[in-house]
Design an enzyme around this catalytic site. Structure first.
Site, PDB file in Angstrom:
ATOM      1  N   CYS A 162       0.799  -1.224   0.000  1.00  0.00           N
ATOM      2  CA  CYS A 162       0.000   0.000   0.000  1.00  0.00           C
ATOM      3  C   CYS A 162       0.835   1.279   0.000  1.00  0.00           C
ATOM      4  CB  CYS A 162      -0.950  -0.010   1.186  1.00  0.00           C
ATOM      5  SG  CYS A 162      -2.050  -1.448   1.172  1.00  0.00           S
ATOM      6  N   HIS A 301      -2.182   8.387   5.677  1.00  0.00           N
ATOM      7  CA  HIS A 301      -2.503   7.076   5.098  1.00  0.00           C
ATOM      8  C   HIS A 301      -3.906   6.687   5.544  1.00  0.00           C
ATOM      9  CE1 HIS A 301      -1.638   3.334   3.144  1.00  0.00           C
ATOM     10  NE2 HIS A 301      -1.801   2.632   4.251  1.00  0.00           N
ATOM     11  N   GLU A 312      -0.256   5.667  13.215  1.00  0.00           N
ATOM     12  CA  GLU A 312       0.118   6.804  12.378  1.00  0.00           C
ATOM     13  C   GLU A 312      -0.036   8.102  13.160  1.00  0.00           C
ATOM     14  OE1 GLU A 312      -0.585   8.709   7.911  1.00  0.00           O
ATOM     15  OE2 GLU A 312      -2.059   7.288   8.712  1.00  0.00           O
ATOM     16  N   LYS A 333      -9.086   8.460   1.856  1.00  0.00           N
ATOM     17  CA  LYS A 333      -9.755   7.150   1.874  1.00  0.00           C
ATOM     18  C   LYS A 333     -11.161   7.228   2.445  1.00  0.00           C
ATOM     19  CE  LYS A 333      -5.446   4.470   2.184  1.00  0.00           C
ATOM     20  NZ  LYS A 333      -4.499   5.620   2.187  1.00  0.00           N
ATOM     21  N   HIS A 338      -9.739   2.431   0.141  1.00  0.00           N
ATOM     22  CA  HIS A 338      -8.312   2.137   0.072  1.00  0.00           C
ATOM     23  C   HIS A 338      -7.991   1.554  -1.299  1.00  0.00           C
ATOM     24  CE1 HIS A 338      -4.306   1.272   0.985  1.00  0.00           C
ATOM     25  NE2 HIS A 338      -4.423   0.658   2.149  1.00  0.00           N
ATOM     26  N   PHE A 397       2.108  -3.039   3.990  1.00  0.00           N
ATOM     27  CA  PHE A 397       2.417  -4.320   4.617  1.00  0.00           C
ATOM     28  C   PHE A 397       3.886  -4.644   4.406  1.00  0.00           C
ATOM     29  CE2 PHE A 397      -2.075  -6.409   4.353  1.00  0.00           C
ATOM     30  CZ  PHE A 397      -2.519  -5.588   5.361  1.00  0.00           C
TER      31      PHE A 397
END
Length: 410
Positions: A162, A301, A312, A333, A338, A397
């Site tokens: 991502c 994010h 975050e 998002k 996403h 990830f």
């Protein structure tokens, strides 16, 4: 180091095809969430997604060429074609070996794998489509964009889950800085709304199981329960400053900082203290040579998972200290879901439009935060203000952290 500017953008998103359609929807706080129509979700934990509607590849490329592309490649070509047109680049006037292509994809085509696996089981190995591999592999987005636009310079496919979008654009920025190219078509594409994609992320407990489209993708909200999968592509044209000025290009913004780190912690969870993401942000700010108090906005994010949003938030506090208390934060998002690998690219386009239009969008659907979640998350209405410096985060990830910092060009 050479200065790098943005001269064109292209987008294919769940709330609009084309940058202006996308941005108008952002300003209207439209969301793209609805029941999944691409397959029967009976038995699936997640039933909502942000699908792209009314996309016709024939509007962007030759029909025969489109037939030899999977959907993720078609999205990439469409976004890249818009970006090149927006930038006003005439390849007949360019040295094609100085124009690169960094268009990545985190996954490639799960649909091609699903189709051909079914054919393998039902009809045998001899009936597998001979084009399975070039249809499926993720670098074919970059390959197809290069072929369609005649780009013969550096051609790379970055894959960092991502964080792919932000890394692709960041690495393109770096290549132009050091003189490897004058222009790079940079971005990411993704189209993974299919049984294997939705089933896989659901099994990982990453997807929201919410059934209300208005309360499914709610980053930073106390009721957040996971992310909602989206699809699409975002592409920007990065150009060395003097090259852009020589052709009287319309300069949209300047890329001034790029941070890139690894948590080295866990395959899916960000580091709990946020140290890796904080270092990526700090490195981008240091390269941009601005004071932390000068930052106008952070595009987070912000996936809507419990761990991501909390960690975050900690990372932002760690990177900016007391200055974090005054920086507006929001997640795109909350409107498009996403987009996996493509998230960072589309979000950077939102950042650049924030710079050019003086508007910061809210976290649509955010009503109440909790505990440590006490930053200046934008709620309700957007903010109209002069936007000078914007930071965009992506976390992937595997512990991949990437940050880009753009500012108003002067």
């Amino acid at each position: 180091m050479r200065r790098v500017v943005v001269t064109g953008m292209g987008a294919v998103t769940p709330i609009g095809i084309g940058v202006e359609n996308f941005w108008n929807s952002v300003k209207e706080k439209r969301t793209g969430f609805d029941k999944i129509t691409k397959f029967d979700t009976t038995g699936f934990k997640a039933s909502l997604a942000a699908e792209i509607k009314d996309f016709d590849p024939k509007e962007f490329m030759d029909f025969k060429a489109a037939r030899r592309m999977e959907l993720f490649c078609q999205y990439a070509v469409a976004a890249a074609a818009e970006a090149m047109k927006n930038a006003g680049i005439d390849m007949e006037k360019e040295d094609p070996y100085r124009v690169g292509c960094y268009v990545g994809s985190g996954i490639g085509s799960l649909q091609a794998m699903e189709r051909e696996h079914k054919r393998l089981l039902e009809r045998g190995a001899s009936r597998i489509n001979p084009l399975l591999v070039p249809l499926m592999i993720s670098n074919m987005a970059c390959g197809n964009v290069s072929i369609q636009l005649g780009l013969k310079g550096k051609s790379l496919n970055v894959v960092t889950a991502c964080a792919t979008g932000t890394h692709s654009i960041g690495e393109a920025f770096r290549s132009i800085q050091i003189g490897d190219a004058d222009v790079i078509v940079a971005g990411v594409t993704e189209a993974a709304i299919c049984p294997m994609g939705v089933g896989g992320f659901s099994a990982l407990t990453a997807l929201s199981s919410a059934t209300d489209p208005k309360r499914c993708s709610i980053p930073f909200d106390k009721d957040r329960s996971g992310f909602v999968m989206g699809e699409g592509a975002g592409v920007v044209i990065l150009e060395e400053l003097s090259h852009a000025q020589a052709r009287n290009a319309n300069i949209l913004a300047e890329v001034v900082g790029y941070g890139c780190t690894s948590d080295a912690y866990h395959i899916t969870s960000p580091a709990e203290d946020g140290e890796g993401a904080a270092r990526a942000m700090s490195d981008a700010v240091a390269e941009a040579n601005i004071d932390k108090t000068e930052l106008t906005y952070i595009n987070a994010h912000g996936t809507g998972t419990h761990h991501n949003d909390l960690f975050e938030t900690r990372a932002i506090k760690l990177a900016f200290g007391e200055a974090a208390e005054n920086v507006p934060v929001s997640s795109t998002k909350s409107m498009v879901g996403h987009l996996l690998g493509a998230a960072g690219a589309v979000e950077l386009i939102a950042c650049i439009k924030s710079v050019t239009d003086g508007y910061l969008h809210p976290n649509v659907g955010l009503t109440e935060t909790e505990d440590e979640m006490d930053l200046q998350y934008i709620k309700g209405k957007g903010i109209e203000t002069e936007v000078k410096t914007v930071l965009s985060n992506s976390l992937g990830f595997g512990g991949h952290n990437a940050t880009l910092l753009v500012k108003k060009f002067s």
